[in-house]
Write an enzyme that holds these catalytic residues in place. Structure first.
Site, PDB file in Angstrom:
ATOM      1  N   CYS A  48      17.999  29.144  14.407  1.00 15.96           N
ATOM      2  CA  CYS A  48      17.137  28.245  13.996  1.00 15.96           C
ATOM      3  C   CYS A  48      17.426  27.336  12.855  1.00 15.96           C
ATOM      4  CB  CYS A  48      15.538  29.100  13.763  1.00 15.96           C
ATOM      5  SG  CYS A  48      16.293  30.491  12.328  1.00 15.96           S
ATOM      6  N   GLY A 101       4.299  30.536  17.725  1.00 21.14           N
ATOM      7  CA  GLY A 101       3.992  30.503  16.135  1.00 21.14           C
ATOM      8  C   GLY A 101       2.587  29.798  15.709  1.00 21.14           C
ATOM      9  N   GLU A 114       8.106  32.623  11.421  1.00 20.30           N
ATOM     10  CA  GLU A 114       9.284  31.957  11.108  1.00 20.30           C
ATOM     11  C   GLU A 114       9.733  31.223  12.390  1.00 20.30           C
ATOM     12  OE1 GLU A 114      12.436  30.299  11.415  1.00 20.30           O
ATOM     13  OE2 GLU A 114      13.474  32.382  11.812  1.00 20.30           O
TER      14      GLU A 114
END
Length: 481
Positions: A263, A211, A229
């Protein structure tokens, strides 16, 4: 780049699926060419196509659940809940689109109207993770298609079979094949897709490392939407409760559901020193009872394997590193099946460690920190660069208010696990957990952009100051006395 991608069952090591690698340029070009026609369809048309998709998911629910269980290793009962989430996402997204991106019109004088409507971005890439290979990419794909975007979807190279099946279900429901394209390939294909000039944006679920790299890649492309995310190092705080048994259940659910591969799983248990011993004994006892087995085992397991041997090796190594740096073992992590990525829950007290690594251990590994005060508990909860989920177990309404006000996370719960977030609410985090574009109910926000319009049926215009007199060269001015 290999011409063929293979997928193996984590529980058995058997080959499950193989497919040809995709031409990224071709797939993006097809999706981009199909976008204008899809965007021009009425929202009702796109909604009905997606509702048919939900019907197809329900009709083939057992087939899809079995495939998810085999390719990820998660228990069949859990794979079935994922299939339910995939089907339910359609109605939730339609409701969210109407609520988050409504048309607004304000009538003014002389027939003037001010309107706000929303447009799709164009062609969006979706990069999916392996832990929820149907539900999580579907949470991007459905709202993106609903808003009028075309989509190029690359599933994780560890779960391509589920990704391919998901796209097949969309196409069989009437979503045009050109509008939703599938990219099969490894990390190189993901990099090629993420950097493609033909995209108008990227929707990503995965690791913080990837990310951050995507954020840097898109830094000089402000015209492209990027929704990230990226997981979390999530705290669960247990404070002032006499119901130790229920608190232990909530801790175990938070830490070890999905073999710790959510997560939103709790990675850190922060507990009041005076109640640490009874709580940890209850957590350990319950963890000892968890069945770790293959997805279709009878009795049904609570946990299957992690995704592959590489992940299992990394987790066991992380556990040993914590031990060697001052961590006190509460429950050893072990590999009960030789050569396969099954792991038993690992629990380790890291209170005495001078420096605790701020990383996401993506598996059944729980670290324990004992504290004396509630202020210290909040400080410890915030002692991370991540900020996805946090939960308080026990305490009073006043303590929860204090926790909610000061905990830095996108999901903050009370007497509930850190995981299992509702699709009818936003889901996302801050810091290394996301870039302030939460998904789930708020996915509509990043799938379309607002357009403001001033409109009138007839042309009316005048300029009342600053013009020359048509009969001479002097400016028209007003005299003030």
């Amino acid at each position: 780049m290999s011409d063929t991608l293979l997928s193996f069952e984590p529980a058995t090591g058997n080959e499950l699926w193989r497919g040809a690698a995709s031409d990224v340029d071709r797939e993006v070009a097809i999706a981009r060419g199909a976008w204008p026609a899809w965007a021009s369809k009425a929202v009702a048309f796109r909604s009905e196509a997606l509702r048919r998709f939900a019907d197809r998911v329900k009709a083939e629910g057992e087939v899809l659940a079995d495939l998810i269980a085999r390719e990820t290793g998660k228990p069949l009962w859990e794979a079935r809940t994922e299939v339910e989430s995939v089907a339910n996402k359609v109605d939730i997204s339609i409701k969210a689109y109407a609520e988050r991106t409504p048309n607004r019109r304000i009538e003014g004088a002389m027939g003037l109207r001010n309107a706000v409507r929303h447009k799709p971005h164009g062609t969006l890439a979706v990069l999916g993770p392996y832990n929820f290979p149907a539900h999580l990419p579907n949470g991007h794909i459905v709202p993106a298609l609903l808003a009028g975007n075309s989509v190029v979807f690359k599933p994780s190279e560890k779960t391509p079979a589920v990704g391919a099946k998901l796209v097949e279900l969309f196409h069989s429901a009437g979503v045009p094949e050109e509008v939703l394209r599938l990219v099969i390939g490894g990390p190189d294909a993901g990099k090629a897709l993420a950097g493609h000039d033909g995209l108008d944006g990227l929707l990503f679920t995965g690791s913080a490392r990837t990310g951050v790299a995507l954020s840097r890649q898109f830094a000089d492309k402000p015209g492209k939407i990027l929704a990230l995310e990226m997981g979390g190092n999530n705290p669960i705080v247990v404070w002032d409760t006499a119901d130790i048994a229920t608190a232990a259940i909530l801790v175990v659910q938070s830490a070890f559901l999905s073999a710790g591969q959510r997560c939103s799983n709790a990675r850190r248990l922060i507990v009041k020193e005076s109640m640490a011993e009874p709580l940890l004994e209850a957590v350990k006892t319950l963890s000892n009872r968890l069945i770790v087995d293959h997805p279709h085992a009878d009795p049904a397991p609570y946990m299957g394997p992690v995704i592959d041997n590489e992940a299992a090796d990394h987790l066991t190594e992380s556990f040993l590193i914590l031990m060697s740096n001052g961590g006190q073992v509460i429950r050893h992590m072990s590999r009960p099946v030789a050569g396969r990525p099954f792991l038993t829950p690992g629990i380790i007290d890291v209170t005495a460690m001078p420096e605790r690594p701020d990383v996401e251990h993506f598996g059944p590994l729980l670290q324990v920190v004992r504290v004396e005060s509630f202020e210290a508990a909040i400080a410890e909860a915030n002692n991370t660069s991540f900020g996805l989920s946090a939960s308080l177990i026990g305490g009073t309404p006043q303590l929860y208010d204090q926790f909610w006000a000061n905990a830095r996370a996108g999901v903050i719960n009370w007497n509930r696990p850190t995981n299992g977030a509702s699709s009818a609410a936003p889901f996302g985090g801050i810091g290394l957990s996301g870039n302030h574009r939460p998904s789930a109910f708020y996915a509509a926000d990043y799938c379309a952009y607002p357009v403001a319009s001033a409109e009138s049926d007839a042309m009316r215009a005048s300029i009342g100051v600053g013009l020359r007199d048509p009969e001479g060269s002097q400016l028209v001015t007003k005299k003030y006395l």
